[in-house]
Write a protein that holds these residues in place. Structure first.
Motif, short mmCIF file in Angstrom:
data_model
loop_
_atom_site.label_atom_id
_atom_site.label_comp_id
_atom_site.label_asym_id
_atom_site.label_seq_id
_atom_site.Cartn_x
_atom_site.Cartn_y
_atom_site.Cartn_z
N LEU B 25 0.81 -1.21 0.00
CA LEU B 25 0.00 0.00 0.00
C LEU B 25 0.85 1.26 0.00
CD1 LEU B 25 -2.89 -0.90 2.43
CD2 LEU B 25 -3.04 -0.46 -0.01
N ARG B 26 2.03 1.17 0.60
CA ARG B 26 2.90 2.34 0.71
C ARG B 26 3.17 2.96 -0.65
NH1 ARG B 26 6.74 3.14 4.75
NH2 ARG B 26 5.22 1.96 5.92
N TYR B 27 3.39 2.11 -1.65
CA TYR B 27 3.78 2.63 -2.95
C TYR B 27 2.69 2.45 -4.00
CZ TYR B 27 8.08 2.66 -0.42
OH TYR B 27 9.02 2.89 0.55
N GLN B 28 1.49 2.15 -3.49
CA GLN B 28 0.35 1.95 -4.37
C GLN B 28 0.06 3.23 -5.16
OE1 GLN B 28 -1.88 -0.30 -6.08
NE2 GLN B 28 -1.54 -1.33 -4.14
N GLY B 29 -0.15 3.09 -6.44
CA GLY B 29 -0.58 4.24 -7.22
C GLY B 29 0.56 5.17 -7.64
N SER B 30 1.81 4.85 -7.27
CA SER B 30 2.91 5.70 -7.74
C SER B 30 3.56 5.03 -8.93
CB SER B 30 3.92 5.95 -6.62
OG SER B 30 4.50 4.73 -6.22
N VAL B 31 4.01 5.83 -9.88
CA VAL B 31 4.53 5.28 -11.13
C VAL B 31 5.78 4.44 -10.86
CG1 VAL B 31 5.39 5.86 -13.43
CG2 VAL B 31 3.66 7.30 -12.33
N LEU B 32 6.66 4.94 -10.00
CA LEU B 32 7.94 4.26 -9.77
C LEU B 32 7.84 3.18 -8.70
CD1 LEU B 32 10.36 7.29 -10.03
CD2 LEU B 32 9.88 5.56 -11.74
N GLY B 33 6.70 3.14 -8.00
CA GLY B 33 6.47 2.06 -7.05
C GLY B 33 7.57 1.89 -6.02
N TYR B 34 8.01 0.62 -5.88
CA TYR B 34 8.99 0.28 -4.84
C TYR B 34 10.30 1.08 -4.97
CZ TYR B 34 5.91 -3.67 -4.25
OH TYR B 34 4.81 -4.46 -4.05
N LEU B 35 10.56 1.56 -6.20
CA LEU B 35 11.79 2.32 -6.40
C LEU B 35 11.91 3.49 -5.44
CD1 LEU B 35 12.63 2.71 -10.18
CD2 LEU B 35 14.05 1.82 -8.35
N TRP B 36 10.76 3.99 -4.99
CA TRP B 36 10.78 5.13 -4.08
C TRP B 36 11.48 4.79 -2.77
CZ3 TRP B 36 10.76 9.80 -5.45
CH2 TRP B 36 10.01 10.21 -6.56
N ALA B 37 11.43 3.51 -2.39
CA ALA B 37 12.13 3.10 -1.18
C ALA B 37 13.62 3.41 -1.30
CB ALA B 37 11.91 1.61 -0.93
N LEU B 38 14.13 3.35 -2.55
CA LEU B 38 15.54 3.65 -2.79
C LEU B 38 15.75 5.14 -3.07
CD1 LEU B 38 16.55 0.83 -5.28
CD2 LEU B 38 17.17 1.03 -2.89
N LEU B 39 14.83 5.70 -3.86
CA LEU B 39 15.02 7.07 -4.33
C LEU B 39 14.96 8.09 -3.21
CD1 LEU B 39 13.07 7.07 -7.70
CD2 LEU B 39 15.53 7.28 -7.32
N ARG B 40 14.06 7.86 -2.24
CA ARG B 40 13.90 8.85 -1.18
C ARG B 40 15.19 9.15 -0.42
NH1 ARG B 40 9.25 8.25 2.90
NH2 ARG B 40 10.59 6.43 3.16
N PRO B 41 15.85 8.11 0.13
CA PRO B 41 17.10 8.41 0.85
C PRO B 41 18.20 8.93 -0.08
CG PRO B 41 16.75 6.05 0.70
CD PRO B 41 15.49 6.69 0.25
N LEU B 42 18.20 8.44 -1.34
CA LEU B 42 19.23 8.92 -2.26
C LEU B 42 19.06 10.41 -2.53
CD1 LEU B 42 19.67 6.08 -4.88
CD2 LEU B 42 21.31 6.91 -3.20
N MET B 43 17.80 10.84 -2.67
CA MET B 43 17.55 12.26 -2.94
C MET B 43 17.89 13.11 -1.73
SD MET B 43 14.06 11.99 -5.01
CE MET B 43 14.00 12.55 -6.69
N MET B 44 17.52 12.61 -0.55
CA MET B 44 17.85 13.35 0.66
C MET B 44 19.36 13.46 0.78
SD MET B 44 16.68 12.52 4.53
CE MET B 44 17.31 13.42 5.93
N PHE B 45 20.04 12.36 0.45
CA PHE B 45 21.49 12.35 0.48
C PHE B 45 22.07 13.39 -0.49
CE2 PHE B 45 25.05 10.70 -2.08
CZ PHE B 45 26.07 10.86 -1.16
N ALA B 46 21.51 13.45 -1.69
CA ALA B 46 22.01 14.38 -2.71
C ALA B 46 21.92 15.82 -2.19
CB ALA B 46 21.22 14.22 -4.00
N ILE B 47 20.79 16.15 -1.59
CA ILE B 47 20.61 17.51 -1.07
C ILE B 47 21.63 17.81 0.02
CG2 ILE B 47 19.02 19.04 0.17
CD1 ILE B 47 16.74 17.35 -1.18
N LEU B 48 21.71 16.88 0.99
CA LEU B 48 22.62 17.11 2.12
C LEU B 48 24.07 17.17 1.64
CD1 LEU B 48 21.02 14.74 4.76
CD2 LEU B 48 20.86 17.22 4.64
N TYR B 49 24.37 16.33 0.65
CA TYR B 49 25.75 16.29 0.15
C TYR B 49 26.13 17.64 -0.49
CZ TYR B 49 29.89 14.80 -2.35
OH TYR B 49 31.18 14.69 -2.82
N ILE B 50 25.21 18.15 -1.32
CA ILE B 50 25.50 19.42 -1.99
C ILE B 50 25.64 20.53 -0.95
CG2 ILE B 50 24.56 21.18 -3.53
CD1 ILE B 50 23.23 18.80 -5.07
N VAL B 51 24.69 20.57 0.02
CA VAL B 51 24.71 21.67 0.98
C VAL B 51 25.89 21.55 1.95
CG1 VAL B 51 23.45 22.78 2.88
CG2 VAL B 51 22.23 22.02 0.83
#
Lengths: 258, 270
Positions: B25-51
């Motif tokens: 249910l967590r990823y129900q209805g999202s195009v990338l589905g389970y990939l978000w489990a990976l993408l979320r921390p990676l994106m947060m990491f990208a922001i923190l890394y740049i800053v």
């Protein structure tokens, strides 16, 4: 805030009593103010207001149910039938009194508990089955029968939100009747659906009766009480006012409005 | 509640199925589905890394700093996800509690297990990044499961304690959101603990007495570099060293006791 708690014990013996209830009491604390929250709780505490009203729902019930009995529990809306059923099922705690349940008890408080509109029919079947205690492997073996019986084979992989309410009930019923237990608790769940569905329910009741299944049925249908029950209990205002022959109890129930 | 009853077959089936459903249910209805489990921390990491690493030049003294940062943010997400999902579990599964009878802890555990699955997926990403970044693999990597387990037990204890209060007082969810925000800065995730240590040793010790810091620093120590400052190599006093462990046990025991007492009335109150 300490609340007293009665006893509900589960045993498994060869005695012929399936459920025994002694001096069962239950009351609910109904919040008098709508606001849920810490602020309200602190204010109430400071002002010495209890913030709730106590409503007695069950006022001392005593009865026993023998194994193999088909029992009807009847009463007006708000008389305490459903609360009684939920206590027997172990969902609510008894406030005072003793309950002994002998054997595995399967409650149907509602059809399709845990159904999720965002999941497909298939996923919901497995989820609902797990709530009844069936493993994936066990569900695999009855999977086709469930859809066959529900007459919904073509909809297996549709999301549940695309089912009509009638279809959902049919699917839920089809899963529910697979449940195996020594004691079945049925709460008006089967009072829905069209004539064809009602006939299926009747057949189900008849087969339960034939197999000498212990059943506790909460219902408003005096027709079902007369037809299936070995015994009936009439509850009015949290007390048992009649217990015995279903025909007489059905008559007493009808007379409540006269 | 005796052990055989807690782990009986019916409860295991239920736990498994609820966890599966939660995850779906967590990823129900999202195009990338389970990939978000990976993408979320990676994106947060990208922001923190740049800053923090690029703009503010943090962590130049720490080897493999990008992986070090990713490890910290992923473990932090695990803690926040675990606690917030766990706290809300009883309310969001209220529908089930009102209709069938089963041990209530199952809904809390299943909600936190979803976070565990996400964390394990993230762990794979961290390990890939670590290898790309030139960290040498070692058997010592397996030791991270000890601090990971500690972090999970802490989250579970908090979820049991606050989750049972949340049934009646829904304010807890909002209060916890604020606490999590504050805790984020009290844990050395975006800043290296060495930065605090160089200006105030006492402050660094307070930070390391927090079980979340202790677990995250231990994971970094075992996984990335043994130059990591941990509770064990920085604090000398054995009584102070015991504080993080004691805090974990405190939440676990108090959480379990409160939950057991309150869970009897969840069906009526939720």
């Amino acid at each position: 805030m300490k609340r007293s708690i009665g006893n509900r014990t589960e045993i498994s013996t060869d005695n012929d009593i399936a459920i025994s209830v002694k001096n069962l009491h239950k009351s609910f604390k109904l919040p008098t103010e709508q606001a849920f929250g810490l602020k309200q709780a602190i204010f109430n505490r400071l002002r010495g207001i209890k913030g709730y009203k106590e409503q007695k729902v069950l006022k001392g019930l005593d009865f026993e149910i023998k194994k193999g009995e088909f029992i009807g529990i009847v009463g007006r809306n708000g008389s305490g039938k459903s609360t009684l059923l939920k206590i027997l099922a172990g969902i609510y705690y008894p406030e005072k009194g003793e309950i002994v349940v002998d054997g595995a008890l399967v409650p149907f408080i509602e059809l399709g508990v845990g159904f999720n509109p965002e999941l497909t029919g298939r996923e919901n079947v497995y989820m609902n089955g797990a709530l009844l205690g069936f493993s994936n492997e066990e569900m695999d073996t009855m999977y086709d029968d469930i859809w066959e019986f529900a007459e919904l084979k073509d909809f297996q992989d549709q999301k549940l939100k695309n089912y009509s309410s009638g279809m959902q009930v049919r699917l839920a019923f089809s899963i529910a009747i697979r449940a195996q237990g020594d004691i079945l608790l049925l709460d008006e769940v089967l009072a829905v659906g069209d004539a064809a569905f009602q006939r299926k329910c009747s057949n189900y009741f008849a087969s339960l009766k034939e197999h000498n299944q212990t059943v506790i049925l909460v219902t408003h249908s005096m027709e079902n009480v007369r037809k299936f029950c070995d015994r009936a209990i009439l509850i009015e205002d949290g007390k048992i006012i009649k217990d015995g022959d279903p025909k007489k109890v059905a008559e007493a129930y009808t007379n409540l409005w006269q | 509640m005796s052990i055989p009853r807690v782990l009986n077959r019916k409860n295991r089936i239920l736990l498994k199925e609820l966890t599966k459903t939660d995850f779906k249910l967590r990823y129900q209805g999202s195009v990338l589905g389970y990939l978000w489990a990976l993408l979320r921390p990676l994106m947060m990491f990208a922001i923190l890394y740049i800053v923090f690493a690029k703009l503010l030049k943090f962590g130049s003294d720490i080897p493999h700093y990008p992986v070090y940062l990713l490890c910290g943010t992923s473990m932090w997400s695990f803690f926040t996800e675990c606690t917030s999902q766990g706290i809300q579990a009883i309310v969001s599964r209220g529908d089930l509690l009102r209709k069938i009878s089963f041990p209530k802890y199952i809904v809390v555990v299943s909600a936190t297990l979803t976070a565990v699955i996400n964390m394990l997926i993230n762990l794979v990403v961290i390990i890939i990044f670590a290898l790309l970044n030139g960290v040498t693999p070692s058997w010592g990597w397996f030791l991270i499961f000890i601090p990971l387990f500690g972090l999970y037990l802490l989250s579970l204890g908090i979820a049991f304690l606050l989750g049972s209060i949340n049934v009646k007082y829904r304010d807890i969810t909002s209060i916890w959101d604020v606490i999590v925000q504050a805790l984020f800065y009290a844990v050395p995730i975006i800043y290296p603990i060495s930065m605090v240590a160089s200006s105030s040793e006492a402050a660094a010790k307070v930070i390391l007495a927090n079980p979340i810091s202790q677990c995250i620093q231990d994971i970094r120590y075992f996984l990335i570099t043994d130059e990591t400052i941990t509770t064990w190599n920085y604090i000398d006093n054995p009584f102070v060293k015991a504080i993080p462990i004691l805090i974990i046990f405190f939440f676990l025991i108090v959480g379990a006791l409160v939950f057991r007492r309150k869970s009897k009335f969840f069906a009526e109150e939720v």
